[in-house]
Design an enzyme around this catalytic site. Structure first.
Site, PDB file in Angstrom:
ATOM      1  N   CYS A  43      -4.803   2.791  -3.532  1.00 19.10           N
ATOM      2  CA  CYS A  43      -3.487   3.172  -2.976  1.00 19.10           C
ATOM      3  C   CYS A  43      -2.423   2.121  -3.262  1.00 19.10           C
ATOM      4  O   CYS A  43      -1.528   1.889  -2.428  1.00 19.10           O
ATOM      5  CB  CYS A  43      -3.568   3.451  -1.478  1.00 19.10           C
ATOM      6  SG  CYS A  43      -4.671   4.800  -1.070  1.00 19.10           S
ATOM      7  N   HIS A  81       0.866  -1.181   0.000  1.00 18.51           N
ATOM      8  CA  HIS A  81       0.000   0.000   0.000  1.00 18.51           C
ATOM      9  C   HIS A  81       0.910   1.240   0.000  1.00 18.51           C
ATOM     10  O   HIS A  81       2.029   1.188   0.506  1.00 18.51           O
ATOM     11  CB  HIS A  81      -0.839  -0.046   1.278  1.00 18.51           C
ATOM     12  CG  HIS A  81      -1.895   0.995   1.402  1.00 18.51           C
ATOM     13  ND1 HIS A  81      -1.639   2.258   1.871  1.00 18.51           N
ATOM     14  CD2 HIS A  81      -3.217   0.963   1.124  1.00 18.51           C
ATOM     15  CE1 HIS A  81      -2.764   2.957   1.889  1.00 18.51           C
ATOM     16  NE2 HIS A  81      -3.743   2.192   1.438  1.00 18.51           N
ATOM     17  N   ASP A 117       2.610  -4.915   7.597  1.00 19.05           N
ATOM     18  CA  ASP A 117       1.455  -4.045   7.414  1.00 19.05           C
ATOM     19  C   ASP A 117       0.228  -4.944   7.597  1.00 19.05           C
ATOM     20  O   ASP A 117      -0.160  -5.691   6.700  1.00 19.05           O
ATOM     21  CB  ASP A 117       1.484  -3.418   6.019  1.00 19.05           C
ATOM     22  CG  ASP A 117       0.199  -2.649   5.725  1.00 19.05           C
ATOM     23  OD1 ASP A 117      -0.729  -2.699   6.542  1.00 19.05           O
ATOM     24  OD2 ASP A 117       0.149  -2.011   4.654  1.00 19.05           O
ATOM     25  N   GLN A 152      -4.941  -5.159   6.764  1.00 18.12           N
ATOM     26  CA  GLN A 152      -5.985  -6.038   6.222  1.00 18.12           C
ATOM     27  C   GLN A 152      -5.940  -7.437   6.828  1.00 18.12           C
ATOM     28  O   GLN A 152      -6.605  -8.342   6.328  1.00 18.12           O
ATOM     29  CB  GLN A 152      -5.874  -6.143   4.692  1.00 18.12           C
ATOM     30  CG  GLN A 152      -6.011  -4.834   3.953  1.00 18.12           C
ATOM     31  CD  GLN A 152      -7.409  -4.203   4.074  1.00 18.12           C
ATOM     32  OE1 GLN A 152      -8.364  -4.825   4.530  1.00 18.12           O
ATOM     33  NE2 GLN A 152      -7.506  -2.953   3.672  1.00 18.12           N
ATOM     34  N   LYS A 173     -10.869  -0.128  10.532  1.00 13.43           N
ATOM     35  CA  LYS A 173     -11.131  -1.269   9.651  1.00 13.43           C
ATOM     36  C   LYS A 173     -11.554  -2.497  10.457  1.00 13.43           C
ATOM     37  O   LYS A 173     -11.709  -3.584   9.915  1.00 13.43           O
ATOM     38  CB  LYS A 173      -9.881  -1.606   8.833  1.00 13.43           C
ATOM     39  CG  LYS A 173      -9.455  -0.517   7.845  1.00 13.43           C
ATOM     40  CD  LYS A 173      -8.287  -1.012   7.010  1.00 13.43           C
ATOM     41  CE  LYS A 173      -7.487   0.090   6.342  1.00 13.43           C
ATOM     42  NZ  LYS A 173      -8.176   0.772   5.260  1.00 13.43           N
TER      43      LYS A 173
HETATM   44  N1  7TS Z   1      -2.117  -0.819   4.452  1.00 16.90           N
HETATM   45  C1  7TS Z   1      -3.078  -1.505   3.825  1.00 16.90           C
HETATM   46  C2  7TS Z   1      -2.814  -2.896   3.376  1.00 16.90           C
HETATM   47  C3  7TS Z   1      -4.318  -0.900   3.631  1.00 16.90           C
HETATM   48  O1  7TS Z   1      -5.274  -1.599   3.018  1.00 16.90           O
HETATM   49  C4  7TS Z   1      -4.541   0.413   4.088  1.00 16.90           C
HETATM   50  C5  7TS Z   1      -5.825   1.133   3.835  1.00 16.90           C
HETATM   51  C6  7TS Z   1      -3.502   1.071   4.747  1.00 16.90           C
HETATM   52  C7  7TS Z   1      -2.300   0.418   4.906  1.00 16.90           C
HETATM   53  C8  7TS Z   1      -3.655   2.444   5.289  1.00 16.90           C
HETATM   54  O2  7TS Z   1      -4.590   2.495   6.301  1.00 16.90           O
HETATM   55  P1  7TS Z   1      -5.001   3.893   6.922  1.00 16.90           P
HETATM   56  O3  7TS Z   1      -5.983   3.565   7.983  1.00 16.90           O
HETATM   57  O4  7TS Z   1      -3.767   4.522   7.435  1.00 16.90           O
HETATM   58  O5  7TS Z   1      -5.599   4.688   5.810  1.00 16.90           O
HETATM   59  N2  7TS Z   1      -6.480   0.688   2.697  1.00 16.90           N
HETATM   60  C9  7TS Z   1      -7.516   1.300   2.111  1.00 16.90           C
HETATM   61  C10 7TS Z   1      -8.180   0.700   1.040  1.00 16.90           C
HETATM   62  O6  7TS Z   1      -7.880  -0.377   0.554  1.00 16.90           O
HETATM   63  N3  7TS Z   1      -9.159   1.522   0.661  1.00 16.90           N
HETATM   64  O7  7TS Z   1      -9.154   2.599   1.439  1.00 16.90           O
HETATM   65  C11 7TS Z   1      -8.131   2.480   2.356  1.00 16.90           C
END
Ligand code: 7TS
Length: 413
Positions: free
Chosen positions: A371, A129, A206, A209, A232
Site C-alpha cells: 500500500c 501509506h 500515522d 507502525q 497490529k
Molecule cells: N498506515 C500504515 C503505516 C500502515 O502500515 C497501515 C497498514 C495502515 C496505515 C492501514 O492500517 P489498516 O489497519 O487501516 O489497514 N499496513 C499494512 C501493511 O503494511 N501490510 O498490510 C497492511
C-alpha cells in the site's frame, strides 16, 4: 534510557501466549513474519473476546439492564486504557474506529472537507501509506486544496530540510507516517509537529507502525491527531483508534450520524453527544474495543521499550544477513537505525515468486507494494518482499527466512 540497556525479552515464554505459533504450514513450523500487516493474538486477548460473548454480550449506552451496564462500563474503560497506553489525557481524546484507515477518513471528512479550500495546502511525505495518501489526495480534489509531498533522501530518510520549505503559512495539515511500513524509517514526528505548529497547521501522525512497536506518547510528541490499528498490536481485527487533542475534536463536526452520537433529537434539530461518543455513531465494535484494552495490558506488562529493542535487534540481524548477498537490495536506512522490518528485492526475481518459495519453508512474509505504490515508484520498483518482526519472533526465524530466500536465489539463478 536508550533501548540498549533494557532487559531482553524472554521469547520462549512469550511464544507460549500465542496459540497460532504452534501450527505448521506445509509440514514446516510456522514462521510468521508478516506482523506489519497484522499481528498474532495472545490467549488472554482471545479470552477477553470470548468472555464478553459468554458472559455480558449486550449493546452499550442504551440499556438499564445489568448486562448492558457491564458492557458499557467495560467499553468505556477500554477508552481510558488506550488513552493511558499512548499518554492521552483521557477517553475524550480516544475515538474507537475499525482501523487506522477509518481514523484518517474520519478526520478527512469531519475536518478536511469542511475546513479546506483553494489556496490551502496539505503536506504529506513520499512514504505515506495509501490510507493517508489516497484520503488526502481525494480531499484535495474535492476542496481545491493542494497536496504536496516531502521527499525522501537516497538513504530512505525523510528530507526534513525540504519539509521546512514545503510547510508554509498556507499549510493547514501535515500528515506523516511515524514509522514507514516499507522502509522501516522512523520519522522525527515531534520535530514535524513543531514545524507544522509554527505555521498554524495540524500534525496528523500515522502511528499504525509505531504504537504497536515502541513507546509512543502523543503529548510528548505534541501531535494533534494520531491513528493506529488494534490488529497490529495483539488486538483483534475491527479495532482501531483515532487520538485527537480534546479541543481540536471538540471543534469538529461529526463524521457519521445516527444513534449514540446525539444527546437530543427533534424533527428539526440534533444536539451532539460529548466526546468521544460524538464520533462513534451506531453500535460500535464492543468486543473488539474491550479486547484492545486487554492487548494494551499485555504489551505494557512486557514493556514497550523491550519490545522495541527486540524488534530492532531482529531487523538489524536480518538486514546484516540479507545484505551479505550481492544480488539482494534492502530498502531504507541502515540496519541499526530502523523499525522492526526489512523490505527487499532479489535481483531479477519478482517479489511474489520469492514470497511463494519462502512460503514453502513455512515462512509468512508479504510481497507487493505494501500500500505504498508511489514510494515504490520512487524506489524504482513495482513491488518488494517484506519481513516484519514482533515480540514473539526469534533470530532462528530470521535464519530460516534467510535460508528460504537463499533457496529462491538458487532456484531462479
Ligand atoms: N498506515 C500504515 C503505516 C500502515 O502500515 C497501515 C497498514 C495502515 C496505515 C492501514 O492500517 P489498516 O489497519 O487501516 O489497514 N499496513 C499494512 C501493511 O503494511 N501490510 O498490510 C497492511
Amino acid at each position: 534510557m536508550g533501548t540498549k540497556e533494557v532487559e531482553p525479552l524472554d521469547v520462549t515464554t512469550i511464544r507460549e501466549d500465542f496459540p497460532v505459533l504452534e501450527r505448521e504450514v506445509g509440514g514446516e513450523p510456522l514462521v510468521y513474519l508478516d506482523n506489519a500487516a497484522t499481528s498474532q493474538t495472545p490467549e488472554r486477548v482471545i479470552e477477553a473476546i470470548s468472555h464478553y460473548y459468554r458472559h455480558y454480550n449486550a449493546n452499550v449506552h442504551r440499556g438499564i439492564h445489568q448486562l448492558s451496564q457491564e458492557a458499557s462500563i467495560a467499553y468505556e474503560e477500554a477508552h481510558d486504557r488506550v488513552a493511558e497506553f499512548v499518554g492521552a489525557d483521557g477517553r475524550e481524546e480516544i475515538v474507537f474506529t475499525k482501523n487506522t484507515t477509518e481514523a484518517m477518513n474520519l478526520v478527512a471528512y469531519a475536518w478536511g472537507l469542511n475546513e479546506l479550500g483553494p489556496g490551502d495546502e496539505v503536506v504529506l511525505t513520499e512514504m505515506e501509506h495509501h490510507s493517508s495518501l489516497v484520503t488526502w489526495q481525494q480531499v484535495g480534489k474535492r476542496t481545491g486544496a493542494d497536496v504536496k509531498y516531502v521527499p525522501i533522501t537516497e538513504e530512505g530518510y525523510l528530507d526534513v530540510e525540504a519539509a521546512r520549505d514545503l510547510i508554509t503559512d498556507d499549510t493547514e495539515m501535515v500528515s506523516a507516517v511515524h514509522s514507514s511500513n516499507t522502509l522501516g524509517t522512523v520519522n522525527p514526528i515531534g520535530e514535524l509537529a513543531d514545524i507544522a505548529h509554527d505555521h498554524g497547521a495540524y500534525l496528523f501522525a500515522d502511528a499504525a507502525q509505531s504504537v504497536p512497536n515502541r513507546p509512543v506518547d502523543v503529548k510528548e510528541l505534541d501531535v494533534d491527531f494520531a491513528a493506529f490499528s488494534g490488529h497490529k498490536m495483539c488486538g483483534p481485527t475491527g479495532s482501531g483508534v483515532l487520538y485527537g487533542k480534546e479541543h481540536v475534536l471538540e471543534g469538529m463536526e461529526p463524521y457519521l450520524y445516527g444513534g449514540d452520537m446525539i444527546v437530543k433529537v427533534t424533527f428539526e434539530e440534533s444536539e451532539w453527544n460529548e466526546l468521544p461518543w460524538k464520533f462513534e455513531a451506531g453500535t460500535p465494535s464492543i468486543a473488539q474495543g474491550i479486547a484492545l484494552a486487554e492487548a494494551c495490558d499485555y504489551l505494557d506488562e512486557i514493556g514497550m521499550k523491550r519490545i522495541q529493542r527486540h524488534e530492532e535487534m531482529l531487523a538489524e540481524y536480518a538486514y546484516d544477513r540479507l545484505t551479505e548477498f550481492d544480488d539482494i537490495e534492502v530498502y531504507g536506512p541502515p540496519g541499526d537505525d530502523r523499525g522492526g522490518l526489512v523490505a527487499f528485492n532479489l535481483e531479477d526475481v519478482h517479489a511474489h515468486d520469492v514470497a511463494s518459495i519462502v512460503n514453502d519453508y513455512g515462512v509468512a512474509i508479504r510481497a507487493g507494494d505494501h500500500c505504498t505504490q508511489p514510494l515504490h515508484d520512487v524506489l524504482g520498483v513495482g513491488a518488494s518482499v517484506r519481513a516484519s518482526f514482533y515480540l514473539y519472533n526469534t533470530r532462528e526465524e530470521v535464519d530460516k527466512l534467510v535460508e528460504a530466500v537463499d533457496a529462491a536465489r538458487q532456484l531462479f539463478a
